[in-house]
Write an enzyme that holds these catalytic residues in place. Structure first.
Site, PDB file in Angstrom:
ATOM      1  N   HIS A  96     -40.312  18.966   8.442  1.00 38.41           N
ATOM      2  CA  HIS A  96     -41.587  19.492   7.962  1.00 38.41           C
ATOM      3  C   HIS A  96     -42.403  19.995   9.151  1.00 38.41           C
ATOM      4  O   HIS A  96     -42.352  19.428  10.242  1.00 38.41           O
ATOM      5  CB  HIS A  96     -42.353  18.404   7.209  1.00 38.41           C
ATOM      6  CG  HIS A  96     -43.497  18.930   6.407  1.00 38.41           C
ATOM      7  ND1 HIS A  96     -44.699  19.271   6.977  1.00 38.41           N
ATOM      8  CD2 HIS A  96     -43.621  19.189   5.077  1.00 38.41           C
ATOM      9  CE1 HIS A  96     -45.516  19.717   6.034  1.00 38.41           C
ATOM     10  NE2 HIS A  96     -44.890  19.679   4.878  1.00 38.41           N
ATOM     11  N   GLU A 168     -41.430  26.652   3.639  1.00 39.43           N
ATOM     12  CA  GLU A 168     -42.868  26.426   3.637  1.00 39.43           C
ATOM     13  C   GLU A 168     -43.514  27.220   4.768  1.00 39.43           C
ATOM     14  O   GLU A 168     -43.499  26.771   5.920  1.00 39.43           O
ATOM     15  CB  GLU A 168     -43.183  24.938   3.839  1.00 39.43           C
ATOM     16  CG  GLU A 168     -42.873  24.058   2.664  1.00 39.43           C
ATOM     17  CD  GLU A 168     -43.665  22.756   2.733  1.00 39.43           C
ATOM     18  OE1 GLU A 168     -44.375  22.461   1.768  1.00 39.43           O
ATOM     19  OE2 GLU A 168     -43.588  22.060   3.744  1.00 39.43           O
TER      20      GLU A 168
END
Length: 252
Positions: A96, A168
Site C-alpha cells: 500500500h 490505487e
C-alpha cells in the site's frame, strides 16, 4: 473467464475490537452470495481475532493490512504470515502506498512478502499506483508496470492467478478525488496486459484487479461496470456497516 468480484474494506488504523464485533454483527446476515461477490474486511492486527470470531459462519472473508516476509525471529513489532494463516486469515494487503511512503517499503520488500504469503497458504492483495506528479508527467503506465514486474518477480503463473492486484492512484487515496472510471479502466487494462506479457493469457484472465481511491456507494457501480475492474479496495466508506453493505451489494 468469469472472475468473482471482490470488494475489500481497508480499515487502516481505525476500529477497536468492540467496534469490530458490532460492525460484523450489523453486516454478517446481509452479505451477498460469495459466488456473486466476495466480501472482505482487512483490519488492523489488534482487531483480527475479534473479526475472525465475529465473522465465523458468515460470508465475510478476513484480511490483514500487512505482514513481514519472515515467519518468526527477532523482528520487533512485525506480523508473521505463518501466524496469520494459523488464525484463519485469508488475505494480506501488501505494498500500500502508505506503507511505501511512511515506512519506506521497497519493491523488493513487497516481492519477498508476496512469496512469504504464498508459502503460508494465504493470498496477497498487491497494491500499486502513481503519484500526481507521475501522472502529470504522463509516466503513470511506466511507473505502475515497473511496480507490477517487481512485485511478481519469481512468482508462478498459478500463484499470480490466485492473487489480487489493487490499483490505487496515490492522488486519489483519502482525498475525495477519484480517477474517472475510464482512467481506472485504462490502468487496470494495462496491468492485465502486463500480466499477459509476463505469463500468458490464461493467467491474465484469471487475476483479479481492484480499483482503490475514494471508492464509495455513489461510484462503485460505474467502476464495476468496466471490463478490467474486478473489485474495489475501499478505505473510509468501509468503516460504516451501511455504506459497506451498499458497496458489496452493488449488483442489487
Amino acid at each position: 473467464m468469469s472472475r468473482t468480484p471482490i470488494i475489500a474494506g481497508n480499515w487502516k488504523l481505525h476500529m477497536n475490537p468492540e467496534q469490530t464485533a458490532e460492525f460484523v454483527d450489523a453486516v454478517k446476515d446481509k452479505l451477498p452470495d460469495p459466488s456473486k461477490v466476495e466480501s472482505l474486511i482487512c483490519a488492523p492486527a489488534v482487531d483480527l481475532d475479534a473479526l475472525r470470531k465475529a465473522a465465523k459462519g458468515s460470508n465475510l472473508h478476513i484480511g490483514a493490512e500487512n505482514c513481514y516476509f519472515e515467519d518468526e525471529g527477532a523482528y520487533t513489532g512485525e506480523t508473521s504470515p505463518k501466524v496469520l494463516k494459523e488464525m484463519g486469515i485469508d488475505y494480506v494487503i501488501i505494498g500500500h502506498s502508505e506503507r511505501r511512503g511512511y515506512f519506506h517499503e521497497t519493491d523488493e520488500d513487497i516481492n519477498k512478502k508476496a512469496k512469504a504469503i504464498f508459502a503460508n497458504g494465504l493470498k496477497p492483495i498487491i497494491c500499486c499506483g502513481e503519484s500526481l506528479e507521475t501522472r502529470e508527467a504522463n509516466k503513470q503506465e511506466d511507473w505502475v508496470v515497473g511496480q507490477i514486474k517487481a512485485a511478481l518477480d519469481g512468482l508462478t503463473a498459478e500463484q499470480v492467478s490466485n492473487l489480487v492486484i489493487a490499483y490505487e492512484p496515490i492522488w486519489a487515496i483519502g482525498t475525495g478525488k477519484t480517477a474517472s472510471s475510464d482512467q481506472a479502466e485504462e490502468m487496470c487494462k494495462t496491468i492485465r496486459e502486463t500480466v499477459k506479457d509476463l505469463y500468458n493469457e490464461e493467467t491474465a484472465e484469471n487475476v483479479r484487479i481492484q480499483y482503490g481511491g475514494s471508492v464509495k456507494p455513489a461510484n462503485v457501480k460505474e467502476l464495476m461496470s468496466k471490463p478490467d475492474i474486478d473489485g474495489g479496495l475501499v478505505g473510509g466508506a468501509s468503516l460504516k456497516p451501511e455504506s459497506y453493505l451498499e458497496l458489496v451489494n452493488y449488483q442489487d
